[in-house]
Design a protein around this motif. Structure first.
Motif, PDB file in Angstrom:
ATOM      1  N   PRO A 163       0.764  -1.327  -0.052  1.00 29.80           N
ATOM      2  CA  PRO A 163       0.008   0.061  -0.035  1.00 29.80           C
ATOM      3  C   PRO A 163       0.818   1.290  -0.101  1.00 29.80           C
ATOM      4  O   PRO A 163       0.375   2.363  -0.729  1.00 29.80           O
ATOM      5  N   LEU A 164       2.018   1.182   0.839  1.00 27.60           N
ATOM      6  CA  LEU A 164       2.955   2.612   0.803  1.00 27.60           C
ATOM      7  C   LEU A 164       3.465   2.518  -0.700  1.00 27.60           C
ATOM      8  O   LEU A 164       3.355   3.924  -0.922  1.00 27.60           O
ATOM      9  N   VAL A 165       3.730   1.360  -1.202  1.00 26.57           N
ATOM     10  CA  VAL A 165       4.640   1.645  -2.800  1.00 26.57           C
ATOM     11  C   VAL A 165       3.644   2.156  -3.686  1.00 26.57           C
ATOM     12  O   VAL A 165       3.913   3.133  -4.257  1.00 26.57           O
ATOM     13  N   LEU A 166       2.324   1.623  -3.518  1.00 28.08           N
ATOM     14  CA  LEU A 166       1.334   2.253  -4.643  1.00 28.08           C
ATOM     15  C   LEU A 166       0.884   3.413  -4.288  1.00 28.08           C
ATOM     16  O   LEU A 166       0.208   4.406  -5.147  1.00 28.08           O
ATOM     17  N   SER A 168       2.818   5.948  -3.609  1.00 26.37           N
ATOM     18  CA  SER A 168       3.788   6.626  -4.080  1.00 26.37           C
ATOM     19  C   SER A 168       4.224   6.951  -5.427  1.00 26.37           C
ATOM     20  O   SER A 168       3.265   6.492  -6.204  1.00 26.37           O
ATOM     21  N   VAL A 169       5.281   7.513  -6.039  1.00 21.77           N
ATOM     22  CA  VAL A 169       5.544   7.591  -7.338  1.00 21.77           C
ATOM     23  C   VAL A 169       6.268   6.464  -7.796  1.00 21.77           C
ATOM     24  O   VAL A 169       6.510   6.269  -9.109  1.00 21.77           O
ATOM     25  N   LEU A 170       6.531   5.591  -6.884  1.00 23.73           N
ATOM     26  CA  LEU A 170       7.162   4.454  -7.386  1.00 23.73           C
ATOM     27  C   LEU A 170       6.639   3.552  -8.648  1.00 23.73           C
ATOM     28  O   LEU A 170       7.228   3.535  -9.684  1.00 23.73           O
ATOM     29  N   PRO A 171       5.282   3.354  -8.666  1.00 18.47           N
ATOM     30  CA  PRO A 171       4.624   2.306  -9.675  1.00 18.47           C
ATOM     31  C   PRO A 171       5.186   2.995 -10.954  1.00 18.47           C
ATOM     32  O   PRO A 171       5.192   2.335 -11.927  1.00 18.47           O
ATOM     33  N   GLN A 172       4.660   4.378 -11.349  1.00 18.13           N
ATOM     34  CA  GLN A 172       4.900   5.000 -12.687  1.00 18.13           C
ATOM     35  C   GLN A 172       6.347   4.898 -13.174  1.00 18.13           C
ATOM     36  O   GLN A 172       6.684   4.791 -14.350  1.00 18.13           O
ATOM     37  N   ASN A 206      -5.392  -3.988  -8.357  1.00 19.22           N
ATOM     38  CA  ASN A 206      -4.394  -3.449  -9.240  1.00 19.22           C
ATOM     39  C   ASN A 206      -4.721  -2.147  -9.924  1.00 19.22           C
ATOM     40  O   ASN A 206      -4.305  -2.187 -11.057  1.00 19.22           O
ATOM     41  N   THR A 207      -5.721  -1.242  -9.381  1.00 21.82           N
ATOM     42  CA  THR A 207      -6.375  -0.310 -10.309  1.00 21.82           C
ATOM     43  C   THR A 207      -5.318   0.786 -10.547  1.00 21.82           C
ATOM     44  O   THR A 207      -5.508   1.434 -11.408  1.00 21.82           O
ATOM     45  N   VAL A 208      -4.323   0.848  -9.154  1.00 23.85           N
ATOM     46  CA  VAL A 208      -3.272   1.989  -9.646  1.00 23.85           C
ATOM     47  C   VAL A 208      -2.426   1.653 -10.967  1.00 23.85           C
ATOM     48  O   VAL A 208      -2.348   2.254 -11.743  1.00 23.85           O
ATOM     49  N   LEU A 209      -1.999   0.233 -11.176  1.00 24.78           N
ATOM     50  CA  LEU A 209      -1.119  -0.091 -12.183  1.00 24.78           C
ATOM     51  C   LEU A 209      -2.020  -0.022 -13.426  1.00 24.78           C
ATOM     52  O   LEU A 209      -1.716   0.402 -14.547  1.00 24.78           O
ATOM     53  N   LEU A 210      -3.350  -0.407 -13.575  1.00 21.37           N
ATOM     54  CA  LEU A 210      -4.265  -0.396 -14.587  1.00 21.37           C
ATOM     55  C   LEU A 210      -4.419   1.273 -15.036  1.00 21.37           C
ATOM     56  O   LEU A 210      -4.534   1.601 -16.326  1.00 21.37           O
ATOM     57  N   SER A 249       0.062 -11.181 -17.941  1.00 19.13           N
ATOM     58  CA  SER A 249      -0.804 -12.559 -17.872  1.00 19.13           C
ATOM     59  C   SER A 249      -1.751 -12.354 -16.676  1.00 19.13           C
ATOM     60  O   SER A 249      -2.800 -12.613 -16.618  1.00 19.13           O
ATOM     61  N   ASN A 250      -1.096 -11.773 -15.414  1.00 17.17           N
ATOM     62  CA  ASN A 250      -1.922 -11.755 -14.182  1.00 17.17           C
ATOM     63  C   ASN A 250      -2.856 -10.817 -14.198  1.00 17.17           C
ATOM     64  O   ASN A 250      -4.044 -10.794 -13.758  1.00 17.17           O
ATOM     65  N   LEU A 251      -2.337  -9.633 -14.739  1.00 17.30           N
ATOM     66  CA  LEU A 251      -3.300  -8.420 -15.064  1.00 17.30           C
ATOM     67  C   LEU A 251      -4.541  -8.813 -15.712  1.00 17.30           C
ATOM     68  O   LEU A 251      -5.613  -8.604 -15.413  1.00 17.30           O
ATOM     69  N   LEU A 252      -4.459  -9.578 -16.761  1.00 23.46           N
ATOM     70  CA  LEU A 252      -5.404 -10.031 -17.747  1.00 23.46           C
ATOM     71  C   LEU A 252      -6.464 -10.965 -16.919  1.00 23.46           C
ATOM     72  O   LEU A 252      -7.662 -10.982 -17.040  1.00 23.46           O
ATOM     73  N   ALA A 253      -5.734 -11.975 -16.133  1.00 27.72           N
ATOM     74  CA  ALA A 253      -6.496 -12.966 -15.468  1.00 27.72           C
ATOM     75  C   ALA A 253      -7.463 -12.418 -14.298  1.00 27.72           C
ATOM     76  O   ALA A 253      -8.489 -12.866 -14.139  1.00 27.72           O
ATOM     77  N   GLU A 254      -6.603 -11.373 -13.654  1.00 28.58           N
ATOM     78  CA  GLU A 254      -7.293 -10.926 -12.273  1.00 28.58           C
ATOM     79  C   GLU A 254      -8.411  -9.624 -12.462  1.00 28.58           C
ATOM     80  O   GLU A 254      -9.478  -9.616 -11.952  1.00 28.58           O
TER      81      GLU A 254
END
Length: 422
Positions: A163-166, A168-172, A206-210, A249-254
């Motif tokens: 949650p802390l990572v998401l 932050s600006v780290l994912p982008q 994984n809404t942040v990454l999407l 693959s996991n993003l598509l599956a989930e």
């Protein structure tokens, strides 16, 4: 001997740097590491030199701490707790080498000790890493990825770290580094790709990454990699391709997202062709993504057939046990779409291949094969007659005594016994 080394460092003599060098070499031994941290004042002395104003002394002390961090003994990592705040402070250090040393020391420490991880979080390790990941230096970026990957694999990561990572600006920035691929440095891209993988497979939403466009970005990366692969594959490229395939693959599956781009199918088969001999483990990664792409997607199922990729897919049936299962799953995705797709599959010599699968001692592959045959017979009853003529009846009978297969085998035997058109 360990005490003498410590005294040599504590004396403050002119050859203190040489004493530190000898200590660093001695600390490459696990037993010496344990003895050193038990000596009174050892970590305090090392911390004092690490925080000194003499750059060469500071660097040598950092090397000693780095050697200590390699210990697999949690008590050694916990003895280093007093130095963690300084390690974080010096991540904005005066040299790339020094920053890199601090990063890898932190990464090693968090692997072995939950106490270290619990101390680093309130000390602000995530915001500090978010700052470091914007460095222009490849070595620093790779080090940031290493620390993050260790944190994200911790048992408490889903609740306390991700949650802390998401937030932050780290994912982008991780996504940016991954999609830079070979351009910005393979090491940083590989580490960031594994970080994204750990987030995706351990986090429920994984809404942040999407929202950051991870699906189209990773798709474009695979298209680029497949189109740019030279005859001599760059060393280590498989280390990037593997987590990228897993992430997508996991993003598509989930999430139920769809990628209706037939170019991705071609890219996957190019990657399969490229890595089949040297890195066969990537075959199942590609096939798992292919399965998730074609599941509930009539467009890509039709595209796979119209692009004439079926022969290449069928060749992979003999590749490995896991590959066989995944190929059969993809074929099920195709034939469940209806009679036209079944007929296209039957234009290939698929029935002899399925008979060879039924002879395997692998219940999972055989079970998936029975599922495929059921769909084929359902949509194309004439296939059941062809199957029987080729010895299918006997192939099915041998599975009547296998508890997990007997029900499906019997159902297929009933189907092949029915008169055509019944």
């Amino acid at each position: 001997q360990v005490l003498e080394l410590l005294r040599g460092v504590q004396r403050g003599s002119e050859d203190r740097k040489r004493s530190l060098g000898r200590l660093r070499q001695a600390l490459q031994n696990e037993e010496t590491q344990q003895k050193f941290v038990r000596l009174d004042g050892s970590i305090r002395t090392l911390t004092g030199l690490f925080t000194s104003s003499l750059a060469d002394m500071q660097l040598e002390a950092a090397r000693c701490l780095h050697e200590l961090s390699h210990s697999s003994d949690p008590t050694v990592a916990e003895a280093c707790l007093p130095v963690t705040s300084y390690l974080l402070t010096y991540l904005s250090g005066h040299s790339v080498e020094f920053t890199e040393l601090c990063l890898y020391t932190l990464g090693n420490l968090v692997v072995e000790s939950e106490a270290v991880r619990k101390q680093l979080l309130p000390q602000g390790i995530i915001p500090v890493l978010a700052s470091c990941i914007q460095s222009p230096h490849e070595a620093v970026l790779e080090g940031v990825g290493y620390v993050l990957s260790q944190l994200l694999q911790a048992k408490e990561s889903p609740t306390e770290i991700i949650p802390l990572v998401l937030d932050s600006v780290l994912p982008q920035h991780m996504l940016r580094l991954v999609c830079s691929g070979l351009k910005a440095g393979l090491g940083a891209a590989v580490e960031s790709a594994w970080c994204l993988h750990y987030i995706i497979c351990r986090h429920k939403s994984n809404t942040v990454l999407l929202a950051l466009g991870a699906v189209p970005a990773l798709t474009s990366l695979l298209l680029d990699l497949a189109s740019e692969i030279p005859q001599d594959v760059p060393e280590g490229l498989e280390l990037l391709v593997c987590p990228v395939l897993r992430c997508l693959s996991n993003l598509l599956a989930e999430t139920g997202c769809q990628v209706q781009d037939e170019r991705l199918l071609i890219a996957l088969f190019l990657l399969l062709q490229c890595f089949l001999q040297q890195h066969p483990f990537l075959v199942q990664e590609c096939l798992w993504l292919l399965n998730n792409l074609t599941a509930d997607d009539p467009f890509l199922c039709s595209a796979l057939l119209s692009l004439d990729l079926l022969p290449a897919l069928l060749q992979l049936l003999q590749c490995s046990q896991m590959a066989s299962v995944l190929v059969l799953m993809v074929l099920c995705n195709i034939v469940e779409k209806g009679r036209a797709q079944c007929q296209q599959l039957l234009h290939e010599p698929v029935l002899p291949l399925l008979l060879s699968v039924l002879a395997l001692p692998d219940p999972e592959a055989v079970g998936q094969c029975l599922e495929l045959l059921h769909l084929l017979f359902l949509h194309c009853p004439e296939a059941a007659a062809d199957f029987t003529r080729q010895g299918g009846h006997q192939a099915l009978e041998q599975h009547q005594s296998t508890p997990e297969l007997q029900e499906r085998a019997q159902a297929l035997l009933d189907m092949v016994r029915q008169p055509l058109g019944a």
